[in-house]
Design a protein around this motif. Structure first.
Motif, PDB file in Angstrom:
ATOM      1  N   ARG A 104      -7.834  -2.924  -5.221  1.00  0.00           N
ATOM      2  CA  ARG A 104      -8.374  -4.281  -5.200  1.00  0.00           C
ATOM      3  C   ARG A 104      -7.494  -5.265  -5.963  1.00  0.00           C
ATOM      4  N   ALA A 105      -6.289  -4.850  -6.305  1.00  0.00           N
ATOM      5  CA  ALA A 105      -5.333  -5.739  -6.952  1.00  0.00           C
ATOM      6  C   ALA A 105      -4.873  -6.817  -5.972  1.00  0.00           C
ATOM      7  N   PRO A 106      -4.470  -7.988  -6.453  1.00  0.00           N
ATOM      8  CA  PRO A 106      -4.056  -9.069  -5.555  1.00  0.00           C
ATOM      9  C   PRO A 106      -3.006  -8.661  -4.534  1.00  0.00           C
ATOM     10  N   ILE A 107      -2.007  -7.864  -4.946  1.00  0.00           N
ATOM     11  CA  ILE A 107      -0.922  -7.528  -4.022  1.00  0.00           C
ATOM     12  C   ILE A 107      -1.395  -6.688  -2.850  1.00  0.00           C
ATOM     13  N   MET A 108      -2.511  -5.962  -3.015  1.00  0.00           N
ATOM     14  CA  MET A 108      -2.950  -5.065  -1.951  1.00  0.00           C
ATOM     15  C   MET A 108      -3.439  -5.830  -0.720  1.00  0.00           C
ATOM     16  N   ARG A 109      -3.847  -7.083  -0.868  1.00  0.00           N
ATOM     17  CA  ARG A 109      -4.197  -7.855   0.319  1.00  0.00           C
ATOM     18  C   ARG A 109      -2.970  -8.015   1.211  1.00  0.00           C
ATOM     19  N   SER A 110      -1.838  -8.275   0.573  1.00  0.00           N
ATOM     20  CA  SER A 110      -0.602  -8.417   1.333  1.00  0.00           C
ATOM     21  C   SER A 110      -0.143  -7.087   1.910  1.00  0.00           C
ATOM     22  N   VAL A 111      -0.386  -5.989   1.182  1.00  0.00           N
ATOM     23  CA  VAL A 111      -0.015  -4.666   1.697  1.00  0.00           C
ATOM     24  C   VAL A 111      -0.849  -4.336   2.930  1.00  0.00           C
ATOM     25  N   VAL A 112      -2.139  -4.632   2.880  1.00  0.00           N
ATOM     26  CA  VAL A 112      -3.013  -4.387   4.031  1.00  0.00           C
ATOM     27  C   VAL A 112      -2.560  -5.227   5.224  1.00  0.00           C
ATOM     28  N   ASP A 113      -2.226  -6.476   4.985  1.00  0.00           N
ATOM     29  CA  ASP A 113      -1.736  -7.333   6.064  1.00  0.00           C
ATOM     30  C   ASP A 113      -0.414  -6.819   6.624  1.00  0.00           C
ATOM     31  N   PHE A 114       0.469  -6.367   5.738  1.00  0.00           N
ATOM     32  CA  PHE A 114       1.759  -5.815   6.150  1.00  0.00           C
ATOM     33  C   PHE A 114       1.549  -4.594   7.046  1.00  0.00           C
ATOM     34  N   ALA A 115       0.616  -3.737   6.659  1.00  0.00           N
ATOM     35  CA  ALA A 115       0.311  -2.561   7.468  1.00  0.00           C
ATOM     36  C   ALA A 115      -0.273  -2.952   8.817  1.00  0.00           C
ATOM     37  N   ALA A 116      -1.132  -3.964   8.833  1.00  0.00           N
ATOM     38  CA  ALA A 116      -1.748  -4.414  10.082  1.00  0.00           C
ATOM     39  C   ALA A 116      -0.710  -4.963  11.055  1.00  0.00           C
ATOM     40  N   ARG A 117       0.406  -5.469  10.527  1.00  0.00           N
ATOM     41  CA  ARG A 117       1.483  -5.983  11.377  1.00  0.00           C
ATOM     42  C   ARG A 117       2.435  -4.882  11.832  1.00  0.00           C
ATOM     43  N   GLY A 118       2.130  -3.634  11.462  1.00  0.00           N
ATOM     44  CA  GLY A 118       2.965  -2.521  11.889  1.00  0.00           C
ATOM     45  C   GLY A 118       4.026  -2.120  10.899  1.00  0.00           C
ATOM     46  N   GLY A 119       3.947  -2.626   9.656  1.00  0.00           N
ATOM     47  CA  GLY A 119       4.912  -2.230   8.633  1.00  0.00           C
ATOM     48  C   GLY A 119       4.693  -0.802   8.183  1.00  0.00           C
ATOM     49  N   HIS A 120       5.758  -0.175   7.698  1.00  0.00           N
ATOM     50  CA  HIS A 120       5.668   1.191   7.188  1.00  0.00           C
ATOM     51  C   HIS A 120       5.202   1.162   5.731  1.00  0.00           C
TER      52      HIS A 120
END
Length: 224
Positions: A66-82
């Motif tokens: 639930r850290a702030p950066i994890m929102r961006s990690v989740v979005d990155f994964a949703a875009r197909g990032g590794h």
């Protein structure tokens, strides 16, 4: 390959992860603090290292997820990032909803730290393409909550979709079906309890983790 390593209070394998990635790619990954609101631009891979994020308070990985950066990690994964999560990183990925199942206390309720023989269950992913299917490798483990739990329907799905990445030869923690690592549905997210970054140099006692990073660099850039 352009990579980033997420750092939480209590991370202790972040530098080892960075060394493994830099050796394989020739490019130092960017270290990203958990309070950052966004990831650097143009990333190919995000790695969440092992350790004891936030002291494993509450459930392991629950606060980090639930850290702030994890929102961006989740979005990155949703875009197909590794995305790669090792040990505590695997726990964070599950807590963030990026991988299914649960990681429970080891069956013997003791912390386990030792080199453990694994089998490569599939080499059909960017994370495992440096190995051959069913190859035996020796990789260290160091965890107290590595007992992967998958209900029968999930286990059937993981097996049917070839999403079990690694299995233990000698189950050290009680994990369902000896599972040591799993892939996401699109095969671009890997969570694993063993530490390939701790088997990446002869000085560390083994090099069976080196093909993991070499294959990862090649596989990610090939779009695997």
């Amino acid at each position: 390959m352009k990579a980033a390593v997420i750092v939480f209070p209590g991370s202790n394998c972040d530098r080892d992860m960075a060394v493994g990635l830099e050796r394989a790619t020739g490019r130092a990954p960017q270290m990203v603090w958990h309070k950052d609101a966004s990831l650097p631009e143009g990333l190919d891979l995000v790695a969440i290292p092992g350790g004891f994020s936030f002291g494993d308070y509450l459930r392991c990985g629950a606060i980090a997820a639930r850290a702030p950066i994890m929102r961006s990690v989740v979005d990155f994964a949703a875009r197909g990032g590794h995305v790669l999560g090792v040990c505590n990183g695997f726990q964070v990925l599950i807590e963030a909803g990026l991988l299914p199942g649960a990681l429970m206390r080891n069956a013997q309720l003791k912390y386990v730290c030792k080199v453990t023989p694994l089998r490569v269950a599939t080499n059909d992913s960017a994370f495992t393409c440096g190995y051959t299917r069913n190859q035996r490798i020796d990789i260290p483990i160091a965890h107290h909550d590595g007992n992967y739990l998958a209900e029968p329907a999930l286990l059937d799905r993981l097996r049917g979709e070839d999403r079990i990445a690694f299995t233990y030869e000698q189950n050290p923690n009680g994990s369902t079906a000896d599972i040591a690592g799993i892939l996401s549905e699109n095969r671009r997210i890997l969570g694993m309890m063993p530490h390939p970054e701790r088997a990446n140099d002869p000085a560390l006692g083994g090099t069976d983790g080196a093909p993991f990073f070499a294959g990862l660099a090649e596989g990610v850039m090939a779009g695997a």
